[in-house]
Structure formats: C-alpha cells, structure tokens
Design a protein around this motif. Structure first.
Motif, PDB file in Angstrom:
ATOM      1  N   ALA A   1     -15.749  29.319  20.922  1.00  0.00           N
ATOM      2  CA  ALA A   1     -15.792  30.208  19.749  1.00  0.00           C
ATOM      3  C   ALA A   1     -16.161  31.598  20.202  1.00  0.00           C
ATOM      4  CB  ALA A   1     -16.805  29.699  18.720  1.00  0.00           C
ATOM      5  N   GLU A   2     -15.597  32.589  19.541  1.00  0.00           N
ATOM      6  CA  GLU A   2     -15.972  33.980  19.823  1.00  0.00           C
ATOM      7  C   GLU A   2     -16.112  34.711  18.503  1.00  0.00           C
ATOM      8  OE1 GLU A   2     -13.852  36.036  22.851  1.00  0.00           O
ATOM      9  OE2 GLU A   2     -14.839  37.927  22.389  1.00  0.00           O
ATOM     10  N   VAL A   3     -17.196  35.440  18.356  1.00  0.00           N
ATOM     11  CA  VAL A   3     -17.412  36.208  17.132  1.00  0.00           C
ATOM     12  C   VAL A   3     -17.750  37.643  17.529  1.00  0.00           C
ATOM     13  CG1 VAL A   3     -18.887  36.490  15.099  1.00  0.00           C
ATOM     14  CG2 VAL A   3     -18.112  34.211  15.753  1.00  0.00           C
ATOM     15  N   PRO A   4     -17.001  38.632  17.009  1.00  0.00           N
ATOM     16  CA  PRO A   4     -17.323  40.027  17.341  1.00  0.00           C
ATOM     17  C   PRO A   4     -18.637  40.447  16.703  1.00  0.00           C
ATOM     18  CG  PRO A   4     -15.526  39.926  15.719  1.00  0.00           C
ATOM     19  CD  PRO A   4     -15.865  38.512  16.083  1.00  0.00           C
ATOM     20  N   ALA A   5     -19.257  41.465  17.250  1.00  0.00           N
ATOM     21  CA  ALA A   5     -20.511  41.965  16.670  1.00  0.00           C
ATOM     22  C   ALA A   5     -20.207  42.729  15.388  1.00  0.00           C
ATOM     23  CB  ALA A   5     -21.232  42.864  17.657  1.00  0.00           C
ATOM     24  N   ILE A   6     -21.221  42.862  14.576  1.00  0.00           N
ATOM     25  CA  ILE A   6     -21.109  43.681  13.379  1.00  0.00           C
ATOM     26  C   ILE A   6     -21.397  45.124  13.785  1.00  0.00           C
ATOM     27  CG2 ILE A   6     -22.213  44.155  11.165  1.00  0.00           C
ATOM     28  CD1 ILE A   6     -22.790  41.062  11.174  1.00  0.00           C
ATOM     29  N   GLU A   7     -20.569  46.042  13.284  1.00  0.00           N
ATOM     30  CA  GLU A   7     -20.743  47.440  13.660  1.00  0.00           C
ATOM     31  C   GLU A   7     -21.948  48.016  12.927  1.00  0.00           C
ATOM     32  OE1 GLU A   7     -16.736  49.180  13.931  1.00  0.00           O
ATOM     33  OE2 GLU A   7     -17.796  51.076  13.609  1.00  0.00           O
ATOM     34  N   VAL A   8     -22.942  48.391  13.677  1.00  0.00           N
ATOM     35  CA  VAL A   8     -24.141  48.995  13.078  1.00  0.00           C
ATOM     36  C   VAL A   8     -24.545  50.200  13.911  1.00  0.00           C
ATOM     37  CG1 VAL A   8     -25.088  46.843  12.114  1.00  0.00           C
ATOM     38  CG2 VAL A   8     -25.684  47.512  14.456  1.00  0.00           C
ATOM     39  N   GLU A   9     -25.416  51.016  13.358  1.00  0.00           N
ATOM     40  CA  GLU A   9     -25.979  52.120  14.132  1.00  0.00           C
ATOM     41  C   GLU A   9     -27.151  51.550  14.912  1.00  0.00           C
ATOM     42  OE1 GLU A   9     -27.943  56.466  13.411  1.00  0.00           O
ATOM     43  OE2 GLU A   9     -26.758  55.587  11.787  1.00  0.00           O
ATOM     44  N   ALA A  10     -26.969  51.398  16.233  1.00  0.00           N
ATOM     45  CA  ALA A  10     -28.013  50.749  17.036  1.00  0.00           C
ATOM     46  C   ALA A  10     -29.086  51.770  17.390  1.00  0.00           C
ATOM     47  CB  ALA A  10     -27.397  50.152  18.292  1.00  0.00           C
ATOM     48  N   LEU A  11     -30.278  51.550  16.852  1.00  0.00           N
ATOM     49  CA  LEU A  11     -31.381  52.475  17.054  1.00  0.00           C
ATOM     50  C   LEU A  11     -32.217  52.030  18.246  1.00  0.00           C
ATOM     51  CD1 LEU A  11     -32.304  54.901  15.389  1.00  0.00           C
ATOM     52  CD2 LEU A  11     -33.825  53.378  14.126  1.00  0.00           C
ATOM     53  N   ASP A  12     -32.404  50.722  18.378  1.00  0.00           N
ATOM     54  CA  ASP A  12     -33.269  50.187  19.428  1.00  0.00           C
ATOM     55  C   ASP A  12     -32.842  48.750  19.744  1.00  0.00           C
ATOM     56  OD1 ASP A  12     -35.254  49.343  21.086  1.00  0.00           O
ATOM     57  OD2 ASP A  12     -36.884  49.517  19.630  1.00  0.00           O
ATOM     58  N   PRO A  13     -32.183  48.554  20.904  1.00  0.00           N
ATOM     59  CA  PRO A  13     -31.679  47.218  21.221  1.00  0.00           C
ATOM     60  C   PRO A  13     -32.756  46.236  21.700  1.00  0.00           C
ATOM     61  CG  PRO A  13     -31.155  48.717  23.001  1.00  0.00           C
ATOM     62  CD  PRO A  13     -31.827  49.541  21.924  1.00  0.00           C
ATOM     63  N   THR A  14     -34.000  46.691  21.774  1.00  0.00           N
ATOM     64  CA  THR A  14     -35.072  45.798  22.242  1.00  0.00           C
ATOM     65  C   THR A  14     -35.080  44.517  21.419  1.00  0.00           C
ATOM     66  OG1 THR A  14     -36.405  47.751  22.697  1.00  0.00           O
ATOM     67  CG2 THR A  14     -37.553  45.635  22.714  1.00  0.00           C
ATOM     68  N   GLY A  15     -35.067  43.388  22.115  1.00  0.00           N
ATOM     69  CA  GLY A  15     -35.213  42.110  21.414  1.00  0.00           C
ATOM     70  C   GLY A  15     -33.934  41.565  20.822  1.00  0.00           C
ATOM     71  N   ALA A  16     -32.802  42.267  21.017  1.00  0.00           N
ATOM     72  CA  ALA A  16     -31.544  41.765  20.425  1.00  0.00           C
ATOM     73  C   ALA A  16     -31.255  40.345  20.913  1.00  0.00           C
ATOM     74  CB  ALA A  16     -30.386  42.692  20.783  1.00  0.00           C
ATOM     75  N   GLY A  17     -31.468  40.130  22.224  1.00  0.00           N
ATOM     76  CA  GLY A  17     -31.206  38.798  22.792  1.00  0.00           C
ATOM     77  C   GLY A  17     -32.129  37.750  22.188  1.00  0.00           C
ATOM     78  N   ASP A  18     -33.389  38.091  22.011  1.00  0.00           N
ATOM     79  CA  ASP A  18     -34.359  37.131  21.450  1.00  0.00           C
ATOM     80  C   ASP A  18     -34.024  36.799  19.999  1.00  0.00           C
ATOM     81  OD1 ASP A  18     -35.723  37.183  23.823  1.00  0.00           O
ATOM     82  OD2 ASP A  18     -37.317  38.510  23.132  1.00  0.00           O
ATOM     83  N   VAL A  19     -33.691  37.819  19.224  1.00  0.00           N
ATOM     84  CA  VAL A  19     -33.357  37.581  17.817  1.00  0.00           C
ATOM     85  C   VAL A  19     -32.072  36.748  17.736  1.00  0.00           C
ATOM     86  CG1 VAL A  19     -32.751  38.677  15.619  1.00  0.00           C
ATOM     87  CG2 VAL A  19     -34.553  39.655  17.034  1.00  0.00           C
ATOM     88  N   PHE A  20     -31.119  37.036  18.626  1.00  0.00           N
ATOM     89  CA  PHE A  20     -29.879  36.257  18.664  1.00  0.00           C
ATOM     90  C   PHE A  20     -30.205  34.772  18.897  1.00  0.00           C
ATOM     91  CE2 PHE A  20     -26.230  34.277  20.547  1.00  0.00           C
ATOM     92  CZ  PHE A  20     -25.144  34.832  19.907  1.00  0.00           C
ATOM     93  N   VAL A  21     -31.071  34.499  19.871  1.00  0.00           N
ATOM     94  CA  VAL A  21     -31.434  33.106  20.177  1.00  0.00           C
ATOM     95  C   VAL A  21     -32.078  32.458  18.951  1.00  0.00           C
ATOM     96  CG1 VAL A  21     -32.875  31.579  21.595  1.00  0.00           C
ATOM     97  CG2 VAL A  21     -31.671  33.496  22.661  1.00  0.00           C
ATOM     98  N   ALA A  22     -32.999  33.178  18.299  1.00  0.00           N
ATOM     99  CA  ALA A  22     -33.683  32.619  17.125  1.00  0.00           C
ATOM    100  C   ALA A  22     -32.685  32.283  16.018  1.00  0.00           C
ATOM    101  CB  ALA A  22     -34.732  33.612  16.621  1.00  0.00           C
ATOM    102  N   GLY A  23     -31.744  33.180  15.774  1.00  0.00           N
ATOM    103  CA  GLY A  23     -30.724  32.917  14.751  1.00  0.00           C
ATOM    104  C   GLY A  23     -29.858  31.727  15.135  1.00  0.00           C
TER     105      GLY A  23
END
Ligand SMILES: Nc1ncnc2c1ncn2[C@@H]1O[C@H](COP(=O)(O)OP(=O)(O)OP(=O)(O)O)[C@@H](O)[C@H]1O
Ligand SMILES: [Mg+2]
Length: 218
Positions: A104-126
């Motif tokens: 499966a592949e899902v594109p990212a949602i286009e957002v204004e990225a202010l601070d990518p800190t923790g993106a990987g961690d939040v992704f795992v939690a979701g």
C-alpha cells in the motif's frame, strides 16, 4: 501487559524487554534512528525478530538494505519482519505486508510544515492505533500520515500530536472546501464512522506550548 508497544531500536544495544513482552503477546512496532556506528547492519538489530512491524524512514530503510529505492527497501525488509512501512517524509509512506502479500502507498497530506520534529513518532503512534483497531493497511497508512501531517503544522514533538478533535476538525474542513478531488477524500472516508460531530465543535483547543529552545527577549 500491553496489547502493543513501540521499540526504538539501537544498533548493538539489544533491549531484553522486547523479547519478554513479545513472548506474552504484546505486538511490537519498531522504529530506528540514524546509525552513528555507520555500519547499517540489520544483524545489529536482533530485536527486530520479535517485532510485528518496522517503520524506518526512507534513508534508514535504504541504508539498512543497501538499496537505492525506498519501495525496494520495504520489500527487502520483509525478509526480517512481517510488515515493513517506509516513511517518505512529505511524499507519504509505502508498506509491504509479507503475511498477506499486500502493498500500500498513501501520499502525504499537503500542509505547511512548521516543525517536523516527532513526525516519525506520531506516524508510528497513529499506525499502532489503526492496527489495534483492525483497519486495513491503506487506512492505517492514511491515518498515520494524517496524524503526522497535522503534527508538523505545530511546534514541538509530542505536544503537537493531534487528538480526535483536531482530526475531526480537519475532516470537516476538507469536506467543506470546493474543488476537492473526490478520490482523495474517499481515501479518508473510513474516518466518518469514528468521529462524533461534537469532537469537531470543540475548537480551538488550548494547546501546551513547548518552552525548550524558545527564548523571548527580556
Ligand atoms: N512536510 C510534511 N508534510 C506532510 N506530512 C509529513 C511531512 N513530513 C513528514 N510527514 C509525515 O510524517 C511521516 C514521517 O516522516 P519522515 O518520513 O520524515 O520520518 P522521520 O524522518 O523518521 O521523522 P523523525 O525525524 O520524526 O524521526 C511521513 O511518512 C509523512 O506521513
Ligand atoms: Mg524517524
């Protein structure tokens, strides 16, 4: 006892708890970081053998597998773990499930990225939340990517992880905008049954502000 746990694997530093809790039925989702030893050797991550899923970013996945394509890396990783999810930053995520043969592949949602800190961690939690809920792979990727995309719009790591009201507000807003691609909206249709309307009404939220690293002039 827990239904799921997230393990932050460190090369050459096995964590005995991983095998212990896996033996009691806890489903382990593994993340990893930059390999400071420079070896990028999966043999240095023996705890991976106890994990249900491994969720490195594209660079980590390619280095660990000696590949030059993140999707090829995901396939190669399934020799070591049943489910490989490779995150692609602002491009989304790609997953391969060895047990079902599914990708499966899902594109990212286009957002204004202010601070990518923790993106990987939040992704795992979701992703863990969607897995425990029993959703299909593409919905789990979409949900994980949505939670991560909402988090990079705010400063901070854990403080910027969204709750249900942010997700409900986003879902209501994207449906209210003109000219949306119906196919793109359909990808998130699984949210409809999850979000009580009152969730979206509780807005704006008061949010804790990270204080580390921010200095205001006296
Ligand atoms: N600019 C962005 N816009 C939208 N979504 C993003 C963006 N950056 C990251 N994401 C989401 O977060 C997920 C994880 O990001 P990324 O692949 O950068 O992980 P990472 O490098 O492990 O992050 P971290 O530095 O937090 O460990 C991506 O798959 C994507 O869904
Ligand atoms: Mg990461």
């Amino acid at each position: 006892r827990a239904r799921a746990a997230v393990a932050s694997l460190v090369p050459g530093a096995p964590a005995p708890w991983v095998a212990q809790v896996a033996a009691h039925g806890t489903r382990i989702f593994a993340d990893v970081g930059w390999d400071d030893t420079g070896a990028w050797d999966l043999a240095a991550l023996p705890d991976l053998a106890h994990c249900e899923a491994f969720l490195p970013n594209a660079e980590e996945a390619m280095r660990y597998t000696g590949t030059t394509c993140p999707r090829a890396a995901a396939h190669a990783l399934t020799a070591f773990v049943p489910l490989a999810v490779v995150t692609l930053g602002a491009e989304g995520a790609y997953a391969v499930d060895r047990r079902t043969g599914e990708t499966a592949e899902v594109p990212a949602i286009e957002v204004e990225a202010l601070d990518p800190t923790g993106a990987g961690d939040v992704f795992v939690a979701g992703f863990v939340a969607g897995t425990l809920a029993g959703w299909r792979l593409a919905d789990r990727l979409a949900f994980a990517g949505l939670t991560a995309a909402l988090s990079v719009q705010e400063f901070g790591g854990s403080l910027s992880a969204p709750g249900w009201s942010e997700i409900a507000t986003w879902w209501r807003k994207v449906r209210s905008l003109d000219g949306q691609d119906p196919a793109a909206l359909e990808r998130y249709a699984f949210l409809a049954g999850l979000l009580p309307e009152e969730c979206a009404r509780r807005w704006p939220l008061r949010r804790a502000v990270p204080t580390i690293g921010f200095r205001r002039p006296a």
